[in-house]
Scaffold this motif. Sequence first.
Motif, PDB file in Angstrom:
ATOM      1  N   GLU A 156       0.804  -1.222   0.000  1.00 49.76           N
ATOM      2  CA  GLU A 156       0.000   0.000   0.000  1.00 49.76           C
ATOM      3  C   GLU A 156       0.836   1.269   0.000  1.00 49.76           C
ATOM      4  OE1 GLU A 156      -2.171  -1.346   3.337  1.00 49.76           O
ATOM      5  OE2 GLU A 156      -3.994  -1.731   2.186  1.00 49.76           O
ATOM      6  N   ALA A 157       2.050   1.150   0.521  1.00 46.48           N
ATOM      7  CA  ALA A 157       2.892   2.341   0.601  1.00 46.48           C
ATOM      8  C   ALA A 157       3.488   2.720  -0.754  1.00 46.48           C
ATOM      9  CB  ALA A 157       4.011   2.120   1.616  1.00 46.48           C
ATOM     10  N   VAL A 158       3.449   1.786  -1.695  1.00 48.91           N
ATOM     11  CA  VAL A 158       4.004   2.072  -3.018  1.00 48.91           C
ATOM     12  C   VAL A 158       2.886   2.535  -3.949  1.00 48.91           C
ATOM     13  CG1 VAL A 158       5.193   1.094  -5.003  1.00 48.91           C
ATOM     14  CG2 VAL A 158       5.794   0.335  -2.701  1.00 48.91           C
ATOM     15  N   THR A 159       3.041   3.698  -4.545  1.00 48.54           N
ATOM     16  CA  THR A 159       2.011   4.199  -5.454  1.00 48.54           C
ATOM     17  C   THR A 159       2.298   3.739  -6.876  1.00 48.54           C
ATOM     18  OG1 THR A 159       3.086   6.259  -6.126  1.00 48.54           O
ATOM     19  CG2 THR A 159       1.910   6.263  -4.022  1.00 48.54           C
ATOM     20  N   VAL A 160       1.241   3.710  -7.658  1.00 42.37           N
ATOM     21  CA  VAL A 160       1.390   3.326  -9.055  1.00 42.37           C
ATOM     22  C   VAL A 160       2.349   4.275  -9.759  1.00 42.37           C
ATOM     23  CG1 VAL A 160       0.182   3.154 -11.257  1.00 42.37           C
ATOM     24  CG2 VAL A 160      -0.857   2.228  -9.188  1.00 42.37           C
ATOM     25  N   GLU A 161       2.297   5.521  -9.388  1.00 41.10           N
ATOM     26  CA  GLU A 161       3.193   6.500 -10.009  1.00 41.10           C
ATOM     27  C   GLU A 161       4.655   6.143  -9.739  1.00 41.10           C
ATOM     28  OE1 GLU A 161       1.634  10.266  -9.022  1.00 41.10           O
ATOM     29  OE2 GLU A 161       2.097  11.143 -10.978  1.00 41.10           O
ATOM     30  N   GLN A 162       4.948   5.678  -8.534  1.00 42.22           N
ATOM     31  CA  GLN A 162       6.314   5.280  -8.210  1.00 42.22           C
ATOM     32  C   GLN A 162       6.750   4.078  -9.037  1.00 42.22           C
ATOM     33  OE1 GLN A 162       6.148   4.607  -3.978  1.00 42.22           O
ATOM     34  NE2 GLN A 162       6.199   6.788  -3.466  1.00 42.22           N
ATOM     35  N   ILE A 163       5.857   3.118  -9.167  1.00 42.66           N
ATOM     36  CA  ILE A 163       6.190   1.944  -9.969  1.00 42.66           C
ATOM     37  C   ILE A 163       6.472   2.360 -11.409  1.00 42.66           C
ATOM     38  CG2 ILE A 163       5.345  -0.263 -10.859  1.00 42.66           C
ATOM     39  CD1 ILE A 163       3.449  -0.328  -8.387  1.00 42.66           C
ATOM     40  N   ALA A 164       5.567   3.169 -11.937  1.00 42.17           N
ATOM     41  CA  ALA A 164       5.726   3.614 -13.320  1.00 42.17           C
ATOM     42  C   ALA A 164       7.039   4.365 -13.499  1.00 42.17           C
ATOM     43  CB  ALA A 164       4.549   4.497 -13.719  1.00 42.17           C
ATOM     44  N   ALA A 165       7.332   5.269 -12.565  1.00 42.30           N
ATOM     45  CA  ALA A 165       8.565   6.040 -12.657  1.00 42.30           C
ATOM     46  C   ALA A 165       9.777   5.117 -12.593  1.00 42.30           C
ATOM     47  CB  ALA A 165       8.620   7.068 -11.529  1.00 42.30           C
ATOM     48  N   ALA A 166       9.735   4.138 -11.683  1.00 42.95           N
ATOM     49  CA  ALA A 166      10.861   3.213 -11.541  1.00 42.95           C
ATOM     50  C   ALA A 166      11.069   2.395 -12.812  1.00 42.95           C
ATOM     51  CB  ALA A 166      10.622   2.289 -10.349  1.00 42.95           C
ATOM     52  N   ALA A 167       9.997   2.205 -13.582  1.00 41.66           N
ATOM     53  CA  ALA A 167      10.112   1.456 -14.833  1.00 41.66           C
ATOM     54  C   ALA A 167      10.255   2.402 -16.022  1.00 41.66           C
ATOM     55  CB  ALA A 167       8.891   0.555 -15.009  1.00 41.66           C
ATOM     56  N   GLY A 168      10.332   3.696 -15.743  1.00 37.41           N
ATOM     57  CA  GLY A 168      10.573   4.661 -16.809  1.00 37.41           C
ATOM     58  C   GLY A 168       9.375   4.929 -17.692  1.00 37.41           C
ATOM     59  N   MET A 169       8.215   4.972 -17.095  1.00 32.21           N
ATOM     60  CA  MET A 169       7.027   5.291 -17.896  1.00 32.21           C
ATOM     61  C   MET A 169       6.057   6.112 -17.063  1.00 32.21           C
ATOM     62  SD  MET A 169       5.019   1.623 -17.868  1.00 32.21           S
ATOM     63  CE  MET A 169       6.356   0.767 -18.649  1.00 32.21           C
ATOM     64  N   SER A 170       5.009   6.597 -17.721  1.00 37.73           N
ATOM     65  CA  SER A 170       4.033   7.406 -17.003  1.00 37.73           C
ATOM     66  C   SER A 170       2.994   6.496 -16.355  1.00 37.73           C
ATOM     67  CB  SER A 170       3.355   8.380 -17.944  1.00 37.73           C
ATOM     68  OG  SER A 170       2.482   7.678 -18.805  1.00 37.73           O
ATOM     69  N   LYS A 171       2.286   7.069 -15.400  1.00 32.95           N
ATOM     70  CA  LYS A 171       1.223   6.339 -14.727  1.00 32.95           C
ATOM     71  C   LYS A 171       0.190   5.839 -15.733  1.00 32.95           C
ATOM     72  CE  LYS A 171      -2.710   8.022 -12.230  1.00 32.95           C
ATOM     73  NZ  LYS A 171      -3.271   9.167 -11.476  1.00 32.95           N
ATOM     74  N   ARG A 172      -0.147   6.707 -16.688  1.00 38.04           N
ATOM     75  CA  ARG A 172      -1.141   6.327 -17.694  1.00 38.04           C
ATOM     76  C   ARG A 172      -0.714   5.088 -18.456  1.00 38.04           C
ATOM     77  NH1 ARG A 172      -4.699   4.668 -19.258  1.00 38.04           N
ATOM     78  NH2 ARG A 172      -6.571   5.463 -20.265  1.00 38.04           N
TER      79      ARG A 172
END
Lengths: 204, 204
Positions: free
Chosen positions: A35-51
């Motif tokens: 829960e502490a990890v946001t989708v935006e963080q995951i996306a950023a870590a993988a080099g892409m946007s949330k969308r």
Amino acid sequence: MTADPPIAMRERTRRIVQSELTVVAQDLFVESGYEAVTVEQIAAAAGMSKRTFFRYFSSKEDLVIGKYDLFGDKLAESLAVRPAEESVWEALRRVFDFFVEYVDDPKLRERRAAMERIVQSTPALNAAYLEKMSRMQKLLEEGVAARLGIDQRTDPRPGAIVGAAFACLLAAQVTWHESDQAGSFGPMLDDAMAAFHLYPPTAR
Amino acid sequence: MTADPPIAMRERTRRIVQSELTVVAQDLFVESGYEAVTVEQIAAAAGMSKRTFFRYFSSKEDLVIGKYDLFGDKLAESLAVRPAEESVWEALRRVFDFFVEYVDDPKLRERRAAMERIVQSTPALNAAYLEKMSRMQKLLEEGVAARLGIDQRTDPRPGAIVGAAFACLLAAQVTWHESDQAGSFGPMLDDAMAAFHLYPPTAR
DNA sequence: GTCATATTTGACACTCGGTGTCATACGCGG
DNA sequence: CCGCGTATGACACCGAGTGTCAAATATGAC
């Protein structure tokens, strides 16, 4: 047929991006919790946007437990193939060999154990996991009803039997997960399922 | 002791507001479906702000399935009271009489059936429901392990047995719900649970 | 009844998951 | 090199849920 190569190609790269996202996300989950990890963080870590993340996974939960969607049909087919003289309980046990292989797989063991801990300890994930399991069960019920020659619309036993088998699977999984995990998962599942004996179905 | 009356009073009014919200929300859900109804609409229909809604229910889901939180402890106590000479399976069946009463209750039947349809057909709700059930199961496992004299930390059978009993409960519930619902829910549950015979636990 | 106190409420701003839209960038076959 | 379709990002938006604070309301003592 000229349309095949590009489609296969796209599908392949899509899978690659998906598994890359999965790895990145799982590392973050293990570090900080789901829960502490946001989708935006995951996306950023993988080099892409949330969308773009949501173009690869329909939800944050889907990234963790989406893979189970594929299991259901495989299990149903696997049951259909079991010999007719085999008992329903035994047939279900053999169908579960699919899970046993998955759990035993030494390549995935470490990662799977970590994710299992996270799923077990995150109510939202656990709920979604149980829901996936319940969908798998539904797919098997028809086959069980056919084997027993009873009507699943009026008789609760097909659902009860499949549900009980899955209860054994889950209980064995939890116990296994809290054990030292030496040896195979199979015997643990055998123990759980051996607690029951099925009465031959009676007509009604 | 002078602190008691006001607390009881507040708690009573709180319950009243909660049940008022539940009724209002259920009517909206039946009319438009769970997901189509926003919390703001429910709050407005009950004459309060969205923020206040969340002071009475921790989530939109909680309004629908929160009541099951109370069941768990009751079930565990109910199991503890069962006579020692009764078999585990029979004891669990008797514990489920609690559900049978609930399902049979003629005052709630109409409303309960409508909500059941909604829960069954809304994945998010169904997932949450299964999760609640799984929590109830955990509370019963300890009692079952004690009855059988086996260690639930290393033996999957207590979890498997309780899970199987709940699988019977759920299967019976689904079948019952799709039937004409004449008579009592009890026999349907009996049918489901009668499909199994438990082997006496063997030492390991 | 009045005052002091504790609780409830509403308003507002905010976060996060998830979706629709549109313009742009990119990869591919011609 | 050009046109076409897909992938992407940016942005705006919605709904669930939370923190904060000030106003309203109920409660208790006098």
